[in-house]
Design an enzyme around this catalytic site. Structure first.
Site, PDB file in Angstrom:
ATOM      1  N   PRO A 203       0.719  -1.282  -0.126  1.00 51.80           N
ATOM      2  CA  PRO A 203       0.012   0.123   0.057  1.00 51.80           C
ATOM      3  C   PRO A 203       0.928   1.229  -0.084  1.00 51.80           C
ATOM      4  O   PRO A 203       1.810   1.599   0.728  1.00 51.80           O
ATOM      5  CB  PRO A 203      -0.645  -0.270   1.404  1.00 51.80           C
TER       6      PRO A 203
ATOM      7  N   SER B 271      -4.014   1.624  -0.300  1.00 55.82           N
ATOM      8  CA  SER B 271      -3.973   2.124   0.977  1.00 55.82           C
ATOM      9  C   SER B 271      -5.412   3.008   1.507  1.00 55.82           C
ATOM     10  O   SER B 271      -6.029   3.441   0.489  1.00 55.82           O
ATOM     11  CB  SER B 271      -2.804   3.249   0.807  1.00 55.82           C
TER      12      SER B 271
ATOM     13  N   GLN C  13      -5.583  -1.862   3.197  1.00 50.06           N
ATOM     14  CA  GLN C  13      -4.692  -1.430   4.073  1.00 50.06           C
ATOM     15  C   GLN C  13      -5.513  -0.379   5.145  1.00 50.06           C
ATOM     16  O   GLN C  13      -5.979   0.621   4.381  1.00 50.06           O
ATOM     17  CB  GLN C  13      -3.227  -0.729   3.666  1.00 50.06           C
TER      18      GLN C  13
ATOM     19  N   TYR D 198      -5.496   2.453   7.980  1.00 52.25           N
ATOM     20  CA  TYR D 198      -4.884   3.229   8.916  1.00 52.25           C
ATOM     21  C   TYR D 198      -6.052   3.484   9.931  1.00 52.25           C
ATOM     22  O   TYR D 198      -7.015   3.759   9.537  1.00 52.25           O
ATOM     23  CB  TYR D 198      -4.371   4.586   8.561  1.00 52.25           C
TER      24      TYR D 198
ATOM     25  N   THR E 142      -2.220  -1.149   9.466  1.00 51.22           N
ATOM     26  CA  THR E 142      -0.635  -0.492   9.579  1.00 51.22           C
ATOM     27  C   THR E 142      -0.543  -0.156  10.856  1.00 51.22           C
ATOM     28  O   THR E 142      -1.425   0.678  11.547  1.00 51.22           O
ATOM     29  CB  THR E 142      -0.348   0.427   8.617  1.00 51.22           C
TER      30      THR E 142
ATOM     31  N   LYS F 164       0.695  -5.061   9.639  1.00 46.87           N
ATOM     32  CA  LYS F 164       1.734  -4.469   8.989  1.00 46.87           C
ATOM     33  C   LYS F 164       2.651  -3.647   9.815  1.00 46.87           C
ATOM     34  O   LYS F 164       1.830  -2.605  10.282  1.00 46.87           O
ATOM     35  CB  LYS F 164       1.274  -3.867   7.856  1.00 46.87           C
TER      36      LYS F 164
ATOM     37  N   HIS G  18       8.288   0.126   7.039  1.00 42.13           N
ATOM     38  CA  HIS G  18       7.780   1.169   6.262  1.00 42.13           C
ATOM     39  C   HIS G  18       8.641   1.989   5.224  1.00 42.13           C
ATOM     40  O   HIS G  18       8.456   3.015   4.936  1.00 42.13           O
ATOM     41  CB  HIS G  18       7.106   2.350   7.208  1.00 42.13           C
TER      42      HIS G  18
ATOM     43  N   ASP H  69       8.580  -6.581   3.734  1.00 44.06           N
ATOM     44  CA  ASP H  69       8.817  -5.453   2.872  1.00 44.06           C
ATOM     45  C   ASP H  69       9.838  -4.820   3.175  1.00 44.06           C
ATOM     46  O   ASP H  69      10.390  -4.710   4.490  1.00 44.06           O
ATOM     47  CB  ASP H  69       7.502  -4.784   2.331  1.00 44.06           C
ATOM     48  N   SER H  70      10.202  -3.542   2.534  1.00 41.11           N
ATOM     49  CA  SER H  70      11.229  -2.719   2.806  1.00 41.11           C
ATOM     50  C   SER H  70      12.672  -2.866   2.052  1.00 41.11           C
ATOM     51  O   SER H  70      13.292  -3.839   2.498  1.00 41.11           O
ATOM     52  CB  SER H  70      11.520  -2.392   4.313  1.00 41.11           C
ATOM     53  N   GLY H  71      12.828  -2.366   1.031  1.00 42.31           N
ATOM     54  CA  GLY H  71      14.023  -2.732   0.098  1.00 42.31           C
ATOM     55  C   GLY H  71      14.019  -3.573  -0.873  1.00 42.31           C
ATOM     56  O   GLY H  71      15.093  -3.878  -1.451  1.00 42.31           O
TER      57      GLY H  71
ATOM     58  N   ARG I 259      14.271  -4.729  -4.480  1.00 40.96           N
ATOM     59  CA  ARG I 259      14.485  -4.121  -5.746  1.00 40.96           C
ATOM     60  C   ARG I 259      15.120  -4.913  -6.927  1.00 40.96           C
ATOM     61  O   ARG I 259      15.401  -4.578  -7.704  1.00 40.96           O
ATOM     62  CB  ARG I 259      15.860  -2.868  -5.199  1.00 40.96           C
TER      63      ARG I 259
ATOM     64  N   GLY J  25       6.937  -1.727  -2.547  1.00 44.28           N
ATOM     65  CA  GLY J  25       6.245  -0.175  -2.690  1.00 44.28           C
ATOM     66  C   GLY J  25       7.082   0.559  -3.648  1.00 44.28           C
ATOM     67  O   GLY J  25       6.475   0.908  -4.638  1.00 44.28           O
TER      68      GLY J  25
END
Ligand SMILES: Cc1cc2nc3c(=O)[nH]c(=O)nc-3n(C[C@H](O)[C@H](O)[C@H](O)COP(=O)(O)O)c2cc1C
Length: 418
Positions: free
Chosen positions: A88, A117, A139, A141, A167, A264, A288, A319-321, A323, A342
């Site tokens: 998201p 999101s 997702q 909030y 999240t 998350k 995040h 997640d995060s990074g 590539r 993301g």
């Protein structure tokens, strides 16, 4: 070797996510680029996310028949073409018109889930109508107004969302100093950034024409008519974000939400066990994308502890990074069922809308298939810790702290989009 392209138009030839990122940087005005690419404070966690992947190398097997490579898998019990879903991300309309629909279409065409999101520009209903074949995740909030929260859950269910991601790492916004430089409170661009925006007509045409700055589709219903601009919607979400979010709240949400529930924001075994206790179906090991707590652990480092604690019972995503396809393989080898990306698809989106996002997904899939062949492990179940080895060499990649611009003065960040 990185090539410098003279034209904005050659993104279809990009061979890596980093290359797409470089092109997106040239395409976007500074405030939009920094919004997407940046992290919190000194961007240590942003960089650590990448360094953690680089700290693992591979241990290949040779003389293995790899004619048939297969990245087909199941994510939360449903088939997916590879162990990847789109994460998201809020305010995608800053990059492309009807951006959430474009991302949902790209994901559906590549047979992977797409997560919308809370602060998307296209609403749940618009995405569900435009992309009926989407595997839609939503997702949440958690806002302090329970009626709004419950209404959003009902809307997500009605829109056919199969999975809810709550999240938990954003009860207050991380200090994203690039945002503080770009925006004069409340969410109005400072003069130099307005001038810069005017110098990017191609972006303005793709993202703003003819409707102007997009607003936050899911929140329109809850805002008075005169406060429905993007700025008002962003202030609304920031002011109304619940600072009292606890496991009790998650228990209530679990009781209300009949579909799959992912938490998350997990980075340790204790919280992972709590997620299991309240009846969640799974967790997303995330920081995040380095945009919240600077100094939080790189997610690949946190993953084994979470897998040890709950991997037998819960779905564990990371997640995060992400590539490269090799990053997906490393996460799977260390016990993740799959990963979310993301920025990788956002860079593609900024360049070519749906086709650009699909290009990013194709790059990740092709890299993964190529890696599995070179590794001598043509199926995902063969990706285990035995495929990996620690490497002593220094990290390479794009996510070193990324700007030399002056830092904002101390004080609350005026940035107000989670
Ligand atoms: C521009 C941007 C906006 C984001 N917005 C949200 C959001 O609205 N909700 C959320 O839970 N996470 C949000 N995230 C975090 C992503 O879901 C995800 O955790 C992160 O992007 C993963 O890192 P990666 O970008 O390195 O793949 C956002 C990330 C970015 C880059």
């Amino acid at each position: 070797m990185k090539r410098r392209y003279l034209s904005h138009y050659l993104w279809r030839r990009a061979q890596s996510i980093d290359e797409l990122a470089g092109m997106a940087r040239r395409r976007l005005p500074a405030f939009a680029w920094e919004y997407v690419h940046g992290g919190a404070e000194d961007e240590i966690t942003l960089g650590d996310n990448r360094r953690a992947f680089s700290a693992w190398g591979f241990q290949p097997r040779t003389l293995v028949d790899v004619e048939d490579r297969n990245s087909q898998t199941t994510l939360l019990g449903q088939p997916a073409a590879m162990p990847l879903a789109i994460a998201p991300t809020g305010y995608n309309g800053m990059l492309w018109k009807d951006a959430d629909i474009a991302l949902a279409r790209a994901a559906a065409s590549r047979n992977i889930p797409f997560t919308l999101s809370t602060v998307s520009c296209n609403s749940l209903e618009a995405v569900a109508e435009a992309v009926p074949d989407a595997r839609l995740w939503f997702q949440l909030y958690v806002l302090d107004d329970q009626a709004v929260r419950d209404d959003m859950l009902a809307r997500a269910q009605a829109a056919g969302a199969e999975t809810l991601l709550v999240t938990t790492d954003t009860v207050v916004l991380g200090r994203r100093e690039w945002d503080a430089r770009s925006f004069v409170n409340p969410r109005r661009l400072g003069l130099p950034y307005l001038v810069d925006t005017a110098l990017h007509p191609q972006w303005a045409w793709r993202a703003l024409w003819p409707q102007g700055l997009p607003t936050l589709g899911n929140l329109m219903k809850y805002l008075p008519k005169e406060q429905q601009s993007a700025a008002s919607a962003a202030s609304f979400i920031n002011q109304r974000m619940s600072r009292r979010l606890t496991w009790e709240t998650l228990t209530e949400i679990r009781e209300r939400w009949p579909g799959k529930l992912l938490i998350k924001g997990i980075t340790n075994a204790t919280d992972a066990r709590e997620a299991k206790r309240i009846g969640a179906d799974g967790v997303v090991v995330t920081n995040h994308g380095g945009r919240q707590l600077d100094g939080a652990p790189a997610t690949l480092d946190a993953l084994p502890e979470v897998v040890d604690a709950v991997g037998e019972d819960l779905h564990v995503l990371l997640d995060s990074g992400i590539r490269r396809g090799s990053d997906i393989a490393k996460a799977v080898a260390l016990g993740a069922e799959g990963v979310l990306c993301g920025r990788a698809t956002l860079y593609g989106l900024a360049l070519g809308g749906e086709a650009g996002a699909a290009h990013a997904l194709d790059l990740l899939r092709d890299q993964l298939h190529n890696l599995m062949a070179q590794l001598g492990r043509p199926t995902l179940d063969q990706l285990t810790p035995a495929c990996l080895r620690r490497t002593p060499y220094v990290a390479v990649g794009s996510d070193a702290p990324n700007r030399s611009g002056s830092r904002s003065p101390a004080g609350e960040s005026p940035g107000d989009l989670p």
